[in-house]
Design a protein around this motif. Structure first.
Motif, PDB file in Angstrom:
ATOM      1  N   GLY A  25      36.287  67.135  75.487  1.00 28.82           N
ATOM      2  CA  GLY A  25      35.505  67.948  76.398  1.00 28.82           C
ATOM      3  C   GLY A  25      35.356  69.361  75.877  1.00 28.82           C
ATOM      4  O   GLY A  25      35.726  69.671  74.742  1.00 28.82           O
ATOM      5  N   TRP A  26      34.842  70.241  76.726  1.00 33.29           N
ATOM      6  CA  TRP A  26      34.579  71.620  76.286  1.00 33.29           C
ATOM      7  C   TRP A  26      35.850  72.385  75.926  1.00 33.29           C
ATOM      8  O   TRP A  26      35.823  73.245  75.034  1.00 33.29           O
ATOM      9  CB  TRP A  26      33.796  72.373  77.364  1.00 33.29           C
ATOM     10  CG  TRP A  26      34.578  72.680  78.616  1.00 33.29           C
ATOM     11  CD1 TRP A  26      34.687  71.905  79.724  1.00 33.29           C
ATOM     12  CD2 TRP A  26      35.362  73.847  78.865  1.00 33.29           C
ATOM     13  NE1 TRP A  26      35.492  72.501  80.667  1.00 33.29           N
ATOM     14  CE2 TRP A  26      35.915  73.709  80.171  1.00 33.29           C
ATOM     15  CE3 TRP A  26      35.652  74.999  78.136  1.00 33.29           C
ATOM     16  CZ2 TRP A  26      36.744  74.672  80.747  1.00 33.29           C
ATOM     17  CZ3 TRP A  26      36.488  75.960  78.708  1.00 33.29           C
ATOM     18  CH2 TRP A  26      37.015  75.803  79.997  1.00 33.29           C
ATOM     19  N   ARG A  56      27.546  74.114  78.578  1.00 35.01           N
ATOM     20  CA  ARG A  56      27.507  75.481  79.109  1.00 35.01           C
ATOM     21  C   ARG A  56      28.894  76.105  79.167  1.00 35.01           C
ATOM     22  O   ARG A  56      29.069  77.290  78.864  1.00 35.01           O
ATOM     23  CB  ARG A  56      26.849  75.471  80.494  1.00 35.01           C
ATOM     24  CG  ARG A  56      25.363  75.146  80.426  1.00 35.01           C
ATOM     25  CD  ARG A  56      24.696  75.144  81.793  1.00 35.01           C
ATOM     26  NE  ARG A  56      23.255  74.894  81.656  1.00 35.01           N
ATOM     27  CZ  ARG A  56      22.403  74.833  82.670  1.00 35.01           C
ATOM     28  NH1 ARG A  56      22.859  75.016  83.926  1.00 35.01           N
ATOM     29  NH2 ARG A  56      21.120  74.589  82.467  1.00 35.01           N
ATOM     30  N   LYS A  57      29.895  75.318  79.533  1.00 27.99           N
ATOM     31  CA  LYS A  57      31.259  75.841  79.564  1.00 27.99           C
ATOM     32  C   LYS A  57      31.767  76.130  78.150  1.00 27.99           C
ATOM     33  O   LYS A  57      32.503  77.097  77.934  1.00 27.99           O
ATOM     34  CB  LYS A  57      32.184  74.849  80.272  1.00 27.99           C
ATOM     35  CG  LYS A  57      31.987  74.814  81.777  1.00 27.99           C
ATOM     36  CD  LYS A  57      32.972  73.866  82.451  1.00 27.99           C
ATOM     37  CE  LYS A  57      32.826  73.922  83.975  1.00 27.99           C
ATOM     38  NZ  LYS A  57      33.765  72.991  84.658  1.00 27.99           N
ATOM     39  N   CYS A  58      31.363  75.300  77.198  1.00 28.69           N
ATOM     40  CA  CYS A  58      31.767  75.520  75.808  1.00 28.69           C
ATOM     41  C   CYS A  58      31.142  76.810  75.276  1.00 28.69           C
ATOM     42  O   CYS A  58      31.800  77.604  74.597  1.00 28.69           O
ATOM     43  CB  CYS A  58      31.357  74.325  74.954  1.00 28.69           C
ATOM     44  SG  CYS A  58      32.250  74.193  73.382  1.00 28.69           S
ATOM     45  N   LYS A  59      29.875  77.028  75.604  1.00 31.69           N
ATOM     46  CA  LYS A  59      29.204  78.267  75.199  1.00 31.69           C
ATOM     47  C   LYS A  59      29.911  79.495  75.763  1.00 31.69           C
ATOM     48  O   LYS A  59      30.011  80.535  75.099  1.00 31.69           O
ATOM     49  CB  LYS A  59      27.746  78.259  75.674  1.00 31.69           C
ATOM     50  CG  LYS A  59      26.811  77.410  74.844  1.00 31.69           C
ATOM     51  CD  LYS A  59      25.383  77.558  75.366  1.00 31.69           C
ATOM     52  CE  LYS A  59      24.394  76.792  74.532  1.00 31.69           C
ATOM     53  NZ  LYS A  59      23.011  76.934  75.039  1.00 31.69           N
ATOM     54  N   ALA A  60      30.399  79.379  76.990  1.00 31.91           N
ATOM     55  CA  ALA A  60      31.080  80.500  77.625  1.00 31.91           C
ATOM     56  C   ALA A  60      32.466  80.742  77.027  1.00 31.91           C
ATOM     57  O   ALA A  60      32.999  81.849  77.119  1.00 31.91           O
ATOM     58  CB  ALA A  60      31.203  80.247  79.127  1.00 31.91           C
ATOM     59  N   ASN A  64      31.476  80.829  68.572  1.00 32.23           N
ATOM     60  CA  ASN A  64      31.355  80.145  67.291  1.00 32.23           C
ATOM     61  C   ASN A  64      30.569  78.845  67.426  1.00 32.23           C
ATOM     62  O   ASN A  64      30.413  78.311  68.525  1.00 32.23           O
ATOM     63  CB  ASN A  64      32.747  79.861  66.718  1.00 32.23           C
ATOM     64  CG  ASN A  64      33.494  81.125  66.367  1.00 32.23           C
ATOM     65  OD1 ASN A  64      32.878  82.155  66.071  1.00 32.23           O
ATOM     66  ND2 ASN A  64      34.815  81.080  66.412  1.00 32.23           N
ATOM     67  N   PRO A  65      30.079  78.312  66.309  1.00 34.96           N
ATOM     68  CA  PRO A  65      29.315  77.049  66.358  1.00 34.96           C
ATOM     69  C   PRO A  65      30.149  75.891  66.893  1.00 34.96           C
ATOM     70  O   PRO A  65      31.350  75.789  66.629  1.00 34.96           O
ATOM     71  CB  PRO A  65      28.939  76.818  64.889  1.00 34.96           C
ATOM     72  CG  PRO A  65      29.016  78.166  64.239  1.00 34.96           C
ATOM     73  CD  PRO A  65      30.130  78.877  64.943  1.00 34.96           C
ATOM     74  N   PHE A  66      29.512  75.024  67.655  1.00 31.34           N
ATOM     75  CA  PHE A  66      30.107  73.760  68.081  1.00 31.34           C
ATOM     76  C   PHE A  66      28.982  72.731  68.142  1.00 31.34           C
ATOM     77  O   PHE A  66      27.798  73.078  68.033  1.00 31.34           O
ATOM     78  CB  PHE A  66      30.812  73.885  69.438  1.00 31.34           C
ATOM     79  CG  PHE A  66      29.884  74.106  70.604  1.00 31.34           C
ATOM     80  CD1 PHE A  66      29.378  73.048  71.334  1.00 31.34           C
ATOM     81  CD2 PHE A  66      29.517  75.398  70.974  1.00 31.34           C
ATOM     82  CE1 PHE A  66      28.516  73.251  72.407  1.00 31.34           C
ATOM     83  CE2 PHE A  66      28.655  75.623  72.048  1.00 31.34           C
ATOM     84  CZ  PHE A  66      28.157  74.550  72.766  1.00 31.34           C
ATOM     85  N   GLY A  67      29.330  71.470  68.275  1.00 30.28           N
ATOM     86  CA  GLY A  67      28.310  70.427  68.292  1.00 30.28           C
ATOM     87  C   GLY A  67      28.562  69.394  69.368  1.00 30.28           C
ATOM     88  O   GLY A  67      29.510  69.489  70.150  1.00 30.28           O
TER      89      GLY A  67
END
Length: 316
Positions: A25-26, A56-60, A64-67
């Motif tokens: 998960g995020w 959206r939670k990962c962006k917050a 850094n880059p994620f996929g």
């Protein structure tokens, strides 16, 4: 550590956390990305709206880059692709299907596309489809595997020799020694699954994490060879599946035995007896549940100490 993969993803280390169902998960993805690797959200256990929430939670949680990992055989794969693009994710790993179906759409939206392959034939198809890299996954890996059952050590150098795009090694890699070995075989990065499943930030159930810690080198099995190989930790369900195959059950009966919620039951709900406890053969190397920050530091230390040991060997 600079390789073609670190340059492709703009990350510090060529370490990718696999997009595992019910695990990635995020929280896990953002933690790995914050440590300089590449975190992946595993959409295989998510509906489109839930995937959007995790993105959206990962962006917050990370700059850094994620996929996102998307299994293409899912009935709602097109919706998962749509959400991923709408949310501006620029790195997508695909598996279980042909990447060509969505390759053009990804490219038109500036998405780097990486596909998981079990052999050279599919690696060439992924390259022809326009993929930016491939993950060569050996049969040591947990979860679903290729029918050819090619090992990581044999698969990676053959992919490297056959392809022009970068190769990421996966399957049985659980420490820094495995990272060095993969790079020595010509890979430009590694994808690690089971080791990251047993971390604090993993969304898996504590029972599942404990079963990983308890497992030894011979405690995983390959089952369901007629309907799609799955590597999992031995339990009552796994051994019944093995027995069913020995008794030559047909595909329909095997699908009924597998059912549709075994992964959730084992990994997310913690059913140690009847759940599907997917894990790779590297489980014997795993004996604790660290934070991602602790694990990443350890992987890097092991990587450097392994290189130091190799450089000290006198081959003359």
């Amino acid at each position: 550590m600079k390789t073609k993969i670190t340059e492709l993803f703009n990350i510090d280390y060529p370490i990718i956390q696999a997009g595992m169902v019910w695990v990635s998960g995020w929280k896990l993805a953002s933690a790995v990305s914050n440590c300089g690797g590449l975190g992946l959200i595993g959409s295989g256990s998510m509906k489109p709206d839930l995937l959007r929430e995790h993105i959206r939670k990962c962006k917050a949680a990370t700059i850094n880059p994620f996929g996102v990992n998307i299994p293409l055989l899912r009935g709602d794969a097109e919706e998962l692709v749509k959400v991923t693009i709408e949310e501006g994710v620029k790195i997508v790993f695909t598996s279980a299907g042909h990447p060509k179906k969505f390759a053009r759409e990804f490219k038109e939206n500036g998405v780097k596309l990486i596909h998981v392959v079990p052999n050279v034939k599919y690696g060439l198809k992924a390259q022809e489809a326009g993929c930016d890299a491939v993950v060569g996954e050996g049969v040591e890996a947990g979860g679903h595997n290729g029918a050819d059952q090619i090992t990581t050590f044999a698969l990676i150098p053959q992919l490297v020799d056959a392809l022009e795009i970068p190769v990421i090694a996966a399957g049985g890699i659980a420490d820094g020694r495995g990272i060095v070995a993969a790079l020595a075989l010509g890979a430009d990065g590694v994808q690690i699954g089971t080791r990251f499943a047993a971390t604090v930030e993993s969304s898996a159930h504590d029972n599942y994490k404990r079963k990983i810690l308890e497992a030894k080198d011979n405690d995983t099995v390959l089952a369901f060879k007629k309907i799609g190989l799955v590597r999992m930790i031995k339990n009552d369900f796994a051994m019944r599946a093995i027995k069913a195959e020995e008794e030559c059950w047909d595909e329909e009966k095997l699908k009924d035995l597998l059912g549709s919620k075994r992964e959730r039951a084992g990994i997310f709900e913690g059913d140690e007896i009847e759940g599907e406890l997917e894990a790779g053969q590297g489980v014997g190397l795993i004996n604790d549940i660290p934070s991602v920050n602790e694990l990443m530091g350890r992987l890097l230390n092991e990587y450097h100490s392994t290189l130091k040991r190799i450089n000290s060997i006198n081959l003359s």
